[in-house]
Each structure stands twice: as structure tokens, then as C-alpha cells.
Design an enzyme around this catalytic site. Structure first.
Site, short mmCIF file in Angstrom:
data_model
loop_
_atom_site.label_atom_id
_atom_site.label_comp_id
_atom_site.label_asym_id
_atom_site.label_seq_id
_atom_site.Cartn_x
_atom_site.Cartn_y
_atom_site.Cartn_z
N ASP A 183 0.85 -1.19 0.00
CA ASP A 183 0.00 0.00 0.00
C ASP A 183 0.89 1.25 0.00
O ASP A 183 1.61 1.48 0.97
CB ASP A 183 -0.90 -0.03 1.25
CG ASP A 183 -2.00 1.01 1.21
OD1 ASP A 183 -1.98 1.86 0.30
OD2 ASP A 183 -2.88 0.97 2.09
N HIS A 185 -0.47 4.09 0.01
CA HIS A 185 -1.25 4.89 0.97
C HIS A 185 -1.40 6.34 0.53
O HIS A 185 -1.59 7.23 1.37
CB HIS A 185 -0.56 4.83 2.35
CG HIS A 185 -1.51 4.73 3.50
ND1 HIS A 185 -1.74 5.78 4.36
CD2 HIS A 185 -2.29 3.73 3.93
CE1 HIS A 185 -2.62 5.41 5.28
NE2 HIS A 185 -2.98 4.18 5.04
N HIS A 285 -12.29 -2.61 0.75
CA HIS A 285 -11.46 -2.01 1.81
C HIS A 285 -12.17 -2.18 3.15
O HIS A 285 -13.36 -1.91 3.25
CB HIS A 285 -11.32 -0.52 1.47
CG HIS A 285 -10.51 0.29 2.43
ND1 HIS A 285 -11.07 1.22 3.28
CD2 HIS A 285 -9.17 0.34 2.65
CE1 HIS A 285 -10.10 1.80 3.97
NE2 HIS A 285 -8.94 1.29 3.61
MG LIG Z 1 -5.09 1.65 1.65
#
Ligand SMILES: [Mg+2]
Length: 382
Positions: A183, A185, A285
Site C-alpha cells: 500500500d 497509501h 477495503h
Molecule cells: Mg489503503
């Protein structure tokens, strides 16, 4: 049947739960939260209650359309998360009313179980190899880690090398057949995302997540040409209208809507179907609580393109209050061989421990994202 009451509970570690009551005694639960904005979403739910109280809870699609369209202003994390939590609770009520799981009302399950992955490494990835080995020893077949710490728009190669070293250590620890998601992010900007994606290609990752922020999605055109790794995105997109550009542009291989942010079961089901038509995979998610996870599993059950589910057991945010602490039937989330079974109980399939919820709501939380800064003092994406 009529909706009689909506009540929200701010509970640690960083969650918001919603209880909807009806005049027939059937209760539904939802998890309408944006991490770091729990009280704001609670206020949005309270505003929606003006319309919902007195209405038939079974008319979910119509309520969704009213909540979305009749507010005039629409979309975004706060509104769509409030709608999501209400939608989840209404589906919970509908399932309990008919005595069947939500997925039975959505056409029936297309799978018996779904693969889950576990987080390793936390916000500032260190000792990830040992963590990865421990998770795989517990049966997980896939892990996810943050790629980097702060990374400036143009940064030095030692930072890149740090990412490579961490990922290499994990790959070596788990062997070739465990999925590794990395990730970014949203911490990485286009110039460095290009470099990192190319450098990580040899590690045969399961996916790279949010290689750039979703609002910079055009940058993915360059990045996909640097890598054969599947690209995942979507936790910060909130509706079909947000996803349509991403899908039509061919920017991603995996979408990651959050069923507590993107309008709930009603909307995420439709987003998943849109993705199916583009041959794009679904990986919902869910670094959130048990109601959100139960919701995801209902959608996974009926979405052909779902392949893996995020879940928060033992995640770095959950210290002191974890995924199983607020439900009376934790066995519903028992992971076996890296998979979790599709829940078969009525509604969302979980029994929320209301006494525990009320007790912990007295504690509450004020969870906020950390604020990071670069060496030069400018704010860094977290
Ligand atoms: Mg994420």
C-alpha cells in the site's frame, strides 16, 4: 413495519456504530464511519433521521435514492458514509425480517468462502519479515504492508532502496506463493510512484495499492507502463459516479470501495457490477469494525469478481479493542486456511453485543490521523 429510532455509538478504537429500531422490535446495525471524523458522520446520520423515522425500513432502494438525491448536495466521505451505515442497518433489518442472510436477498452466494489478508508492519514498516512469517504461520495466504514512510515528491534513492529492502525481506520470508499487497497509501507522488512500481516488479506482488491518490488518477497512465503488477485503488472513492472515470479510463486492475464509505451494500453492489463489466477485480477495503466486515462478506458473497477481503483483526489501530470484542458470535469470523466463510445467519449474520457497545460508548474516542511532516517542515501525506 416502521423505523422508530436511530442511535449512534462512538466506540474505541476509532469506530461509530448505528442502531436502527423498528416498531416490530427488529433491530439493525450499521457502521457509518470515516476514520478520524466519527462525530461528523454521527451528525450526518442524525440529520438523515428526520426523513427516515416513520418510514418502512424494507424500502431500501428508495431510501437510498432519497438520502443521495434529495439532499441536493451529494457525494463525499461524510454524506456517503452516513448513507452507508443506514443502508447496512436497513439490510440487516430486512434479512432478519425474512429470516435469511442479506446475500440470499441479493440473488444468493456465488462462493462459500473468501480469502482474507492480514496487515503487517503498521504505519512505519519495520521488522515486516518476522511479522509476515508469524501471520503466514497462522494460516494467512496473503499479507499487506505499507510501502514507505514519508516520501517527498522527488526523493532520494535510499528511500526507494528502503522500500525495496522491506518488500524483499517479506518475499523471502513467505516464499513465492503468498500474496503480498503493498500500500503506497497515497504517500507517493507520480514521479516516485513510477520509480517504485518499476523497482518492485521483480517481487511479483499481489497488487500495489493507491500508487498515487485517486484524485491524481491520470498519473496512473505512466505508472502502469512501468510495471506488470496489478494496480488497486478506490478506498477514497464514494459512489458509482466516482468510479466510472477510473473504470472507463482503464486505470486499475482492482477496485477497493469501502462498504462503510461508499454508500453501503446497495451502492457497493452496483460498483462491483460496473467493475465486473470492465473485467476489474473487487477487494473491498475494510480496516474497520465487525459490522463493516460482516457487510463486506455479504457483498463478497454475491460479487463474482471479489477475490480477497481486507479485515482488521490485530491491525495496528485496534490495540485494546479488536474486531471480535463487540460481537456475541465471534466464530462467524473464524479464519481457516486463510479464508473466512460467508456468514449464514439472518441479516448481516452477526450478533452485536449491545451491552458492550453501550459500555464502551461511555469511553468513546477522539481518534485522529497522525500529522506527518517532511524533513523541510512541509506537511507529508500520511
Ligand atoms: Mg489503503
Amino acid at each position: 413495519m416502521k423505523i422508530t429510532k436511530l442511535e449512534t455509538f462512538v466506540v474505541p478504537p476509532r469506530w461509530l456504530f448505528l442502531k436502527i429500531e423498528t416498531d416490530e422490535g427488529i433491530i439493525g446495525w450499521g457502521e457509518p464511519v470515516v476514520e478520524g471524523r466519527a462525530h461528523t458522520v454521527a451528525a450526518a446520520v442524525e440529520e438523515l433521521s428526520d426523513y427516515l423515522i416513520g418510514k418502512d425500513p424494507l424500502l431500501i432502494e428508495d431510501h437510498w435514492q432519497v438520502m443521495y438525491r434529495a439532499g441536493f448536495y451529494r457525494g463525499g466521505p461524510i454524506t456517503m458514509s452516513a448513507i452507508a451505515g443506514v443502508d447496512q442497518a436497513l439490510w440487516d433489518i430486512k434479512g432478519k425480517h425474512h429470516g435469511v442472510p442479506v446475500h440470499a436477498l441479493l440473488g444468493g452466494q456465488v462462493r462459500d468462502k473468501i480469502k482474507v489478508y492480514s496487515w503487517i508492519g503498521g504505519d512505519r514498516p519495520s521488522d515486516v519479515a518476522n511479522n509476515a512469517r508469524a501471520v503466514v504461520d497462522r494460516g494467512f495466504k496473503a499479507v499487506k504492508m505499507n510501502g514507505s514512510e514519508e516520501l517527498q515528491i522527488i526523493d532520494t534513492f535510499d528511500k526507494v532502496q528502503g522500500v525495496i529492502n522491506n518488500v524483499a525481506a517479506v518475499r523471502e520470508a513467505v516464499g513465492p506463493n503468498v500474496g503480498i499487497g503493498v500500500d503506497f497509501h497515497g504517500r507517493v507522488h507520480k514521479p516516485m510512484a513510477k520509480v517504485l512500481a518499476k523497482e518492485l516488479d521483480p517481487f511479483k506482488l499481489m497488487f500495489i495499492e493507491e500508487p498515487v491518490l485517486s484524485e491524481n488518477v491520470e498519473a496512473l497512465r505512466d505508472i502502469v507502463n512501468q510495471t506488470s503488477t496489478p494496480i488497486a485503488l478506490g478506498e477514497r472513492l464514494y459512489s458509482r459516479w466516482d468510479f466510472k472515470h477510473i473504470l472507463a479510463g482503464g486505470y486499475v486492475d482492482i477496485i477497493q470501495p469501502d462498504a462503510s464509505h461508499a454508500g453501503g451494500i446497495t451502492e457497493c453492489r452496483k460498483i462491483a457490477s460496473m467493475a465486473e463489466a470492465y473485467d476489474v477485480a473487487l477487494a473491498l477495503h475494510c480496516p474497520l469494525g465487525p459490522i463493516a466486515l460482516a457487510t463486506c462478506l455479504q457483498i463478497d458473497a454475491v460479487s463474482y469478481n471479489a477475490f480477497i477481503q481486507e479485515q482488521s483483526l490485530g491491525i495496528h489501530y485496534n490495540q485494546g479493542n479488536d474486531l471480535l470484542d463487540y460481537i456475541k458470535n465471534p466464530e462467524v469470523f473464524k479464519y481457516e486456511d486463510g479464508f473466512v466463510s460467508i456468514p449464514q445467519g439472518p441479516g448481516l449474520g452477526i450478533e452485536v453485543n449491545e451491552e458492550k457497545v453501550r459500555e464502551m460508548a461511555k469511553v468513546g474516542h477522539r481518534w485522529r490521523n497522525p500529522v506527518w511532516r517532511h524533513e523541510d517542515g512541509s506537511v507529508a501525506e500520511w
